[in-house]
Design an enzyme around this catalytic site. Structure first.
Site, PDB file in Angstrom:
ATOM      1  N   ALA A 160       0.828  -1.212   0.000  1.00 65.08           N
ATOM      2  CA  ALA A 160       0.000   0.000   0.000  1.00 65.08           C
ATOM      3  C   ALA A 160       0.861   1.262   0.000  1.00 65.08           C
ATOM      4  CB  ALA A 160      -0.940  -0.002   1.197  1.00 65.08           C
ATOM      5  N   ASN A 163      -6.038   3.317  10.469  1.00 61.91           N
ATOM      6  CA  ASN A 163      -5.269   2.184  10.990  1.00 61.91           C
ATOM      7  C   ASN A 163      -5.104   2.204  12.507  1.00 61.91           C
ATOM      8  OD1 ASN A 163      -3.778   4.413   9.702  1.00 61.91           O
ATOM      9  ND2 ASN A 163      -2.019   3.550  10.766  1.00 61.91           N
ATOM     10  N   GLN A 181      -6.712  -0.896   5.185  1.00 59.67           N
ATOM     11  CA  GLN A 181      -7.298  -1.495   6.387  1.00 59.67           C
ATOM     12  C   GLN A 181      -8.703  -2.039   6.163  1.00 59.67           C
ATOM     13  OE1 GLN A 181      -5.975  -2.067   9.390  1.00 59.67           O
ATOM     14  NE2 GLN A 181      -4.013  -1.059   9.103  1.00 59.67           N
ATOM     15  N   SER A 213      -3.340  -3.618   0.227  1.00 61.19           N
ATOM     16  CA  SER A 213      -2.167  -4.350   0.715  1.00 61.19           C
ATOM     17  C   SER A 213      -2.587  -5.768   1.062  1.00 61.19           C
ATOM     18  CB  SER A 213      -1.612  -3.641   1.948  1.00 61.19           C
ATOM     19  OG  SER A 213      -0.522  -4.361   2.470  1.00 61.19           O
ATOM     20  N   ALA A 214      -1.794  -6.761   0.629  1.00 58.75           N
ATOM     21  CA  ALA A 214      -2.192  -8.167   0.841  1.00 58.75           C
ATOM     22  C   ALA A 214      -1.973  -8.637   2.277  1.00 58.75           C
ATOM     23  CB  ALA A 214      -1.416  -9.069  -0.112  1.00 58.75           C
ATOM     24  N   HIS A 215      -0.955  -8.083   2.965  1.00 62.10           N
ATOM     25  CA  HIS A 215      -0.632  -8.669   4.277  1.00 62.10           C
ATOM     26  C   HIS A 215      -1.619  -8.279   5.368  1.00 62.10           C
ATOM     27  CE1 HIS A 215       1.461  -5.316   6.517  1.00 62.10           C
ATOM     28  NE2 HIS A 215       1.633  -4.841   5.299  1.00 62.10           N
ATOM     29  N   CYS A 271       3.324   1.780  12.966  1.00 63.10           N
ATOM     30  CA  CYS A 271       4.230   2.693  12.271  1.00 63.10           C
ATOM     31  C   CYS A 271       4.750   3.794  13.183  1.00 63.10           C
ATOM     32  CB  CYS A 271       3.535   3.310  11.075  1.00 63.10           C
ATOM     33  SG  CYS A 271       2.750   2.075  10.072  1.00 63.10           S
TER      34      CYS A 271
HETATM   35  C1  LIG Z   1      -3.727   2.653   6.234  1.00 64.27           C
HETATM   36  C2  LIG Z   1      -2.423   2.051   5.789  1.00 64.27           C
HETATM   37  N1  LIG Z   1      -1.843   2.505   4.671  1.00 64.27           N
HETATM   38  C3  LIG Z   1      -0.682   2.000   4.235  1.00 64.27           C
HETATM   39  C4  LIG Z   1      -0.032   1.010   4.922  1.00 64.27           C
HETATM   40  C5  LIG Z   1       1.259   0.486   4.400  1.00 64.27           C
HETATM   41  O1  LIG Z   1       1.023  -0.750   3.761  1.00 64.27           O
HETATM   42  P1  LIG Z   1       2.213  -1.664   3.263  1.00 64.27           P
HETATM   43  O2  LIG Z   1       2.779  -2.304   4.478  1.00 64.27           O
HETATM   44  O3  LIG Z   1       1.553  -2.661   2.347  1.00 64.27           O
HETATM   45  O4  LIG Z   1       3.162  -0.807   2.520  1.00 64.27           O
HETATM   46  C6  LIG Z   1      -0.595   0.503   6.097  1.00 64.27           C
HETATM   47  C7  LIG Z   1       0.105  -0.529   6.883  1.00 64.27           C
HETATM   48  O5  LIG Z   1       0.416  -0.371   8.024  1.00 64.27           O
HETATM   49  C8  LIG Z   1      -1.822   1.045   6.547  1.00 64.27           C
HETATM   50  O6  LIG Z   1      -2.400   0.631   7.676  1.00 64.27           O
END
Ligand SMILES: Cc1ncc(COP(=O)(O)O)c(C=O)c1O
Length: 387
Positions: A74, A155, A183, A203-205, A327
């Protein structure tokens, strides 16, 4: 062998579903072709990518698979969407709009446009539940505005935004609407047609797929400027040999959701509510952040007055959870999301994020509630008359 902790951090990442792993495995070994190769091995890989693209398109309600571009996650999708769409729209203006509670990937992409491309940026605030008011977005638009980026679900506090109402404001003005849906997509909450968004980051994870793979939904016909050029893969929008096993895994994880092969969101919501009710009853002064109803089913952001959340989590190694978002953890700075909804720095530091997911059980919830309550009471003893 050590017992694994009770995992209450599904918003940080989710365990890979075994069915997803099974779908991926051949693409690490026997099916190793490069999808750009014209021979049988390449064609097998290209077919697998096409299937995965259809599965992801189906998950988000895209018109067809050509509206999906695979990225490394993402974060990359946010950058491709925001920088790519704003640069493509440069002849029409140089003003972009986002919100105070976005993920740092979105904030950084917007800042890149300001620092390196001369754009101006407006960040719209949120209310105490973390909701963006569509009228506040309307109020900051100018004839120069080319892009609005509003996340679908937060998130940290899980609040869901009224994207359809925002799209009603942006679409007639020809302003591109992007959403970071990392999310919400795993809860089956994202329907790009219903919400009226032009771009959506995935995002896949976060949905029991592999790490390091994501996608950008790009509404058919919308022009964006590629950020990574080279071999012309992904229709020229994202060069580089595709990560075939990960793409197959993303598709498989999406397919499990669209075919109802996973526990439904109401089950996750019921577990979350049980954990929430138990903790609110046992810890005096505890409060829940985010919107009371319009929030992700698995999200529980709790402020426990007088307690340092990091301190509490250090004392309960049997629980894997988060303070604020993963994060922000480690930065020492209070979360920008929690301060944007009006929490003080102390309240922000007293905030835990517990996130329930498909693998969470009733026993996990009950044990976690007991452990957190006992530890909270050692840090701030409950008054004699408290439950
Ligand atoms: C709202 C949001 N955007 C972006 C990301 C980043 O995603 P990725 O880990 O796939 O780069 C996250 C992951 O923590 C997220 O929660």
């Amino acid at each position: 062998m050590n017992t694994p902790p009770i995992y209450l951090d599904h918003q940080a990442t989710t365990p890979l579903d075994e069915r997803v792993l099974e779908a991926m495995l051949p693409f690490f070994t026997s099916e190793y072709g490069n999808p750009s190769s014209p021979h049988t091995c390449g064609r097998t890989a290209a077919r697998a990518i096409r299937t995965a693209r259809e599965q992801v398109a189906d998950l988000v309600g895209a018109k067809n698979e050509l509206e999906i571009v695979f990225t490394s996650g993402a974060t990359e999708a946010d950058h491709l969407a925001i920088v790519g769409a704003a640069l493509a729209a440069r002849p029409h203006g140089g003003h972009i709009v986002t919100t105070a509670i976005e993920h740092k990937a979105v904030l950084a992409a917007c800042q890149r446009l300001v620092d390196h491309h001369g754009y101006t940026l407006t960040r719209v605030g949120v209310d105490a539940h973390g909701r963006v008011h569509p009228a506040d977005v309307a109020a900051v638009l100018t004839p120069n505005t080319v892009l609005v980026s509003v996340m679908h679900a937060n998130n940290e506090i899980g609040t869901l935004q009224r994207l359809a109402a925002i799209a009603e404001i942006t679409a007639p003005r020809g302003i591109v609407l992007h959403t970071d849906a990392a999310q919400s997509v795993g809860c089956g909450l994202l329907d790009v047609a219903e919400l009226g968004v032009d771009l959506a980051s995935l995002s896949a994870h976060k949905l029991h797929g592999p790490k390091g793979i994501g996608a950008l939904y790009i509404r058919g016909g919308l022009r964006i400027t590629a950020q990574q050029t080279g071999g012309g893969q992904e229709r020229g929008l994202r060069a580089g040999t595709p990560n075939v096993p990960a793409i197959v895994g993303f598709g498989a994880a999406a397919h499990l959701i669209t075919t109802d092969a996973v526990p439904p969101p109401p089950r996750i919501r019921a577990l979350r509510d049980r954990l929430q009710d138990r903790l609110l009853a046992a810890i005096p002064g505890a409060t829940v952040n985010g919107h009371p109803h319009r929030r992700l089913p698995g999200n529980l952001s709790l402020t426990l007055p007088g307690i340092e959340a990091t301190d509490l989590l250090d004392r309960v190694p049997g629980i894997a959870a988060s303070t604020g978002s993963a994060c922000n953890t480690g930065s020492g700075e209070p979360s920008h999301v929690l301060t944007a909804i009006g929490l003080t720095r102390d309240q922000a530091r007293a905030t835990l994020r517990l996130s329930i997911g498909r693998t969470t059980t009733d026993t996990d919830v009950d044990q976690a509630a007991d452990l957190i309550t006992r530890t909270a009471h050692t840090l701030v003893p409950a008054p004699a008359n408290a439950a």
